[in-house]
Design an enzyme around this catalytic site. Structure first.
Site, PDB file in Angstrom:
ATOM      1  N   CYS A   1      33.684  31.032  44.778  1.00 57.52           N
ATOM      2  CA  CYS A   1      33.903  29.624  44.415  1.00 57.52           C
ATOM      3  C   CYS A   1      35.328  29.433  43.923  1.00 57.52           C
ATOM      4  O   CYS A   1      35.648  29.783  42.783  1.00 57.52           O
ATOM      5  CB  CYS A   1      32.905  29.194  43.342  1.00 57.52           C
ATOM      6  SG  CYS A   1      33.163  27.505  42.753  1.00 57.52           S
TER       7      CYS A   1
ATOM      8  N   CYS B   1      35.692  27.094  40.912  1.00 57.52           N
ATOM      9  CA  CYS B   1      35.244  27.676  39.643  1.00 57.52           C
ATOM     10  C   CYS B   1      36.290  28.639  39.073  1.00 57.52           C
ATOM     11  O   CYS B   1      36.533  28.653  37.869  1.00 57.52           O
ATOM     12  CB  CYS B   1      33.945  28.456  39.845  1.00 57.52           C
ATOM     13  SG  CYS B   1      32.638  27.555  40.675  1.00 57.52           S
ATOM     14  N   ASP B   2      36.895  29.446  39.942  1.00 55.45           N
ATOM     15  CA  ASP B   2      37.693  30.586  39.474  1.00 55.45           C
ATOM     16  C   ASP B   2      39.164  30.554  39.869  1.00 55.45           C
ATOM     17  O   ASP B   2      39.932  31.436  39.469  1.00 55.45           O
ATOM     18  CB  ASP B   2      37.080  31.888  40.011  1.00 55.45           C
ATOM     19  CG  ASP B   2      35.642  32.077  39.556  1.00 55.45           C
ATOM     20  OD1 ASP B   2      35.326  31.657  38.432  1.00 55.45           O
ATOM     21  OD2 ASP B   2      34.842  32.640  40.331  1.00 55.45           O
TER      22      ASP B   2
END
Length: 299
Positions: free
Chosen positions: A130, A133-134
């Protein structure tokens, strides 16, 4: 208490099923083991959902959840361990057993991993599934994106705004994404493409990713790798219910009922041609409406 329907999963399909079940007056219970919204929570931008020209996946998931909450549907944030068949179905969780006349499975799918030695240990330490997300962990660093479809190209474009460079690694000889995404990737200076190559080995140092080896013999010096090579259906119940499947995806009829009477399936867990948010919502609404019609006839 015997519910009219228990819904397992609260992605777009499960949310839609719950709303239509509640509107139909059905006694409804919903289970979700992690974040409501499913894979939407790991989607950077949604621009093909009517009503929103551009919206992030998490924002759309939140709006769906708000709509769901407005119906005051009974909800439990628990993992379903098993489903037992019978005239009354039993849904088993760590906290107990719950009974229902019908069950809708809306467990969706998960992103596929490369299945390389050390991959699991490097999750969160250089390997991610993701970018939204990261991605911020890799500011000004070199990263790779594995895969050449729409998801990988979207994430590569997102990462290119944060990281130093992105190398897209694909096993084919051309990008498989939509023409607009392919053109956007080609116009982005810090995105490179490695065609006809596969990652064969993960290189780590002190528990973090430091590079990958390719089947061409090359080594990519990267600190982050984002994997987008497809999906696997999520169906982890202990009991084999005898559900008919095609490569793990459940087969359903026009009402989205499986071959096991009273057990329905909707969303990305089923075998179909179109895996889109809007089709998942249609399936959830259709299954709940079919159950409501069935129970009305029975009564």
């Amino acid at each position: 208490m015997i519910y009219d329907v228990i819904i397992v999963g609260l992605g777009p399909a499960g949310i839609s099923a719950a709303i239509y079940a509640k509107r139909s007056g059905l006694k409804t219970l919903v289970f979700e083991s992690s974040m409501p919204g499913g894979l939407l929570n790991f989607t950077n931008v949604v621009n093909n959902y009517p009503g929103f020209i551009n919206i992030t996946g998490p924002d759309l998931a939140m709006k769906m959840l708000e709509h769901f909450n407005s119906f005051d549907v009974e909800f439990k944030n628990e993992n379903v361990l098993d489903i037992l068949d019978g005239e009354v179905k039993k849904v088993v969780t760590k906290s107990g057993e719950y009974e229902a006349s019908n069950v809708i499975i809306a467990t969706g799918r998960s992103r596929r991993s490369l299945n390389l030695p050390g991959e699991e240990a490097l999750r969160g330490h250089g390997i991610s599934y993701c970018a939204m997300c990261d991605g911020h962990f890799y500011k000004d660093k070199d990263v790779a994106v594995i895969g050449g479809g729409d998801s990988s190209l979207e994430e590569a474009l997102y990462l290119a705004k944060i990281v130093k460079s992105v190398t897209i690694v694909i096993r084919g000889e051309r990008l498989a994404g939509s023409p607009s995404l392919v053109e956007a990737v080609k116009r982005t200076d810090n995105i490179k493409i490695a065609f006809k190559k596969n990652v064969t080995e993960l290189l780590s140092e002190e528990g973090s990713l430091r590079g990958v080896k390719l089947d061409s013999g090359e080594t990519l010096d990267i600190e982050g790798m984002f994997v987008y090579i497809g999906f696997d259906p999520v169906l982890t119940f202990s009991t084999d219910l005898g559900l008919e499947k095609d490569r793990g995806y459940l087969l359903v009829d026009k009402d989205f009922e499986t071959n096991v009477k009273g057990i329905y399936a909707v969303g990305d867990i089923i075998k179909k041609d179109l895996y889109q948010i809007i089709s998942a919502e249609y399936e959830g609404a259709s299954a709940a409406s079919a159950i409501a019609r069935k129970l009305t006839k029975k009564n």
